[in-house]
Design a protein around this motif. Structure first.
Motif, mmCIF file in Angstrom:
data_model
loop_
_atom_site.group_PDB
_atom_site.id
_atom_site.type_symbol
_atom_site.label_atom_id
_atom_site.label_comp_id
_atom_site.label_asym_id
_atom_site.label_seq_id
_atom_site.Cartn_x
_atom_site.Cartn_y
_atom_site.Cartn_z
ATOM 1 N N ASP A 37 0.835 -1.201 0.000
ATOM 2 C CA ASP A 37 0.000 0.000 0.000
ATOM 3 C C ASP A 37 0.873 1.255 0.000
ATOM 4 O O ASP A 37 0.545 2.238 -0.679
ATOM 5 C CB ASP A 37 -0.942 -0.002 1.211
ATOM 6 C CG ASP A 37 -1.894 1.174 1.210
ATOM 7 O OD1 ASP A 37 -2.672 1.312 0.239
ATOM 8 O OD2 ASP A 37 -1.851 1.967 2.164
ATOM 9 N N TYR A 71 -0.713 10.446 4.188
ATOM 10 C CA TYR A 71 -1.414 9.178 3.944
ATOM 11 C C TYR A 71 -0.707 8.029 4.664
ATOM 12 O O TYR A 71 -1.335 7.261 5.400
ATOM 13 C CB TYR A 71 -1.502 8.888 2.443
ATOM 14 C CG TYR A 71 -2.099 7.530 2.164
ATOM 15 C CD1 TYR A 71 -3.475 7.372 2.111
ATOM 16 C CD2 TYR A 71 -1.299 6.412 1.993
ATOM 17 C CE1 TYR A 71 -4.035 6.114 1.884
ATOM 18 C CE2 TYR A 71 -1.850 5.167 1.768
ATOM 19 C CZ TYR A 71 -3.216 5.019 1.718
ATOM 20 O OH TYR A 71 -3.772 3.781 1.513
ATOM 21 N N ARG A 75 -2.313 6.008 7.817
ATOM 22 C CA ARG A 75 -2.725 4.603 7.653
ATOM 23 C C ARG A 75 -1.769 3.597 8.280
ATOM 24 O O ARG A 75 -2.210 2.524 8.696
ATOM 25 C CB ARG A 75 -2.863 4.272 6.157
ATOM 26 C CG ARG A 75 -4.016 4.969 5.495
ATOM 27 C CD ARG A 75 -5.019 3.999 4.929
ATOM 28 N NE ARG A 75 -6.193 4.718 4.455
ATOM 29 C CZ ARG A 75 -6.855 4.425 3.373
ATOM 30 N NH1 ARG A 75 -6.479 3.410 2.615
ATOM 31 N NH2 ARG A 75 -7.916 5.112 3.037
ATOM 32 N N HIS A 76 -0.483 3.919 8.301
ATOM 33 C CA HIS A 76 0.501 2.910 8.705
ATOM 34 C C HIS A 76 1.426 3.357 9.824
ATOM 35 O O HIS A 76 2.289 2.592 10.243
ATOM 36 C CB HIS A 76 1.320 2.473 7.487
ATOM 37 C CG HIS A 76 0.472 1.994 6.358
ATOM 38 N ND1 HIS A 76 -0.285 0.839 6.442
ATOM 39 C CD2 HIS A 76 0.206 2.542 5.149
ATOM 40 C CE1 HIS A 76 -0.953 0.685 5.306
ATOM 41 N NE2 HIS A 76 -0.676 1.705 4.517
ATOM 42 N N SER A 116 -5.586 10.541 11.543
ATOM 43 C CA SER A 116 -5.497 9.133 11.139
ATOM 44 C C SER A 116 -6.863 8.460 11.029
ATOM 45 O O SER A 116 -7.062 7.608 10.156
ATOM 46 C CB SER A 116 -4.585 8.351 12.078
ATOM 47 O OG SER A 116 -5.106 8.354 13.394
ATOM 48 N N GLY A 120 -7.697 6.933 7.444
ATOM 49 C CA GLY A 120 -7.832 5.483 7.417
ATOM 50 C C GLY A 120 -9.096 4.986 6.750
ATOM 51 O O GLY A 120 -9.254 3.785 6.528
#
Length: 150
Positions: A37, A71, A75-76, A116, A120
């Motif tokens: 991703d 991003y 997400r991470h 987030s 997400g």
């Protein structure tokens, strides 16, 4: 405005750097699917920033780095985002450009951390496209920077 060739060239450069980005994400603790991703986000941020600007290098680069890091961080996690950004800058002999990228990356990570929950949600492109106006606002207020040509 960037030509179709310029956009293709930027996307190709992202693909060439993809194994480096993937490995950096994995080394920072991302799963294989999360690292994939991250790679997709790297290429998609180029397209989103190009579509959102007139091809002028300064705002396009600043917006790309901001939305990319927001991003990934959203997400991470910031550790993955920072590791990927460091891998992206590794080996470059462009200290002014690197300084600018690090600044814009940090601004993106801060946004990603703060938002987030919303970053997400939805698809990769939905998230990046939602981040573009935030980046444009930060560019307009000089929160994002660029090395000005002489």
């Amino acid at each position: 405005m960037a030509s179709a060739f310029d956009s293709l060239k930027k996307a190709a450069q992202a693909v060439v750097g993809a194994p480096h980005v993937f490995n950096a994400a994995r080394d920072a603790g991302a799963s294989a699917s999360a690292a994939a991703d991250v790679m997709a986000a790297s290429a998609a941020a180029i397209r989103a920033a190009s579509a959102a600007t007139d091809g002028t290098p300064g705002p396009e680069n600043a917006i790309r780095h901001f939305i990319w890091q927001a991003y990934i961080s959203g997400r991470h996690g910031s550790a993955v985002a920072e590791a990927v950004a460091a891998a992206h800058e590794e080996g470059r002999n462009t200290p002014h450009d690197t300084r600018v990228d690090l600044h814009n990356n940090a601004a993106g990570r801060a946004c990603g951390e703060a938002h987030s929950a919303t970053i997400g949600q939805g698809s990769l492109m939905d998230a990046l496209n939602a981040l573009v106006p935030v980046a444009q606002e930060k560019w307009a207020s000089d929160e994002l920077i660029w090395v000005k040509p002489h």
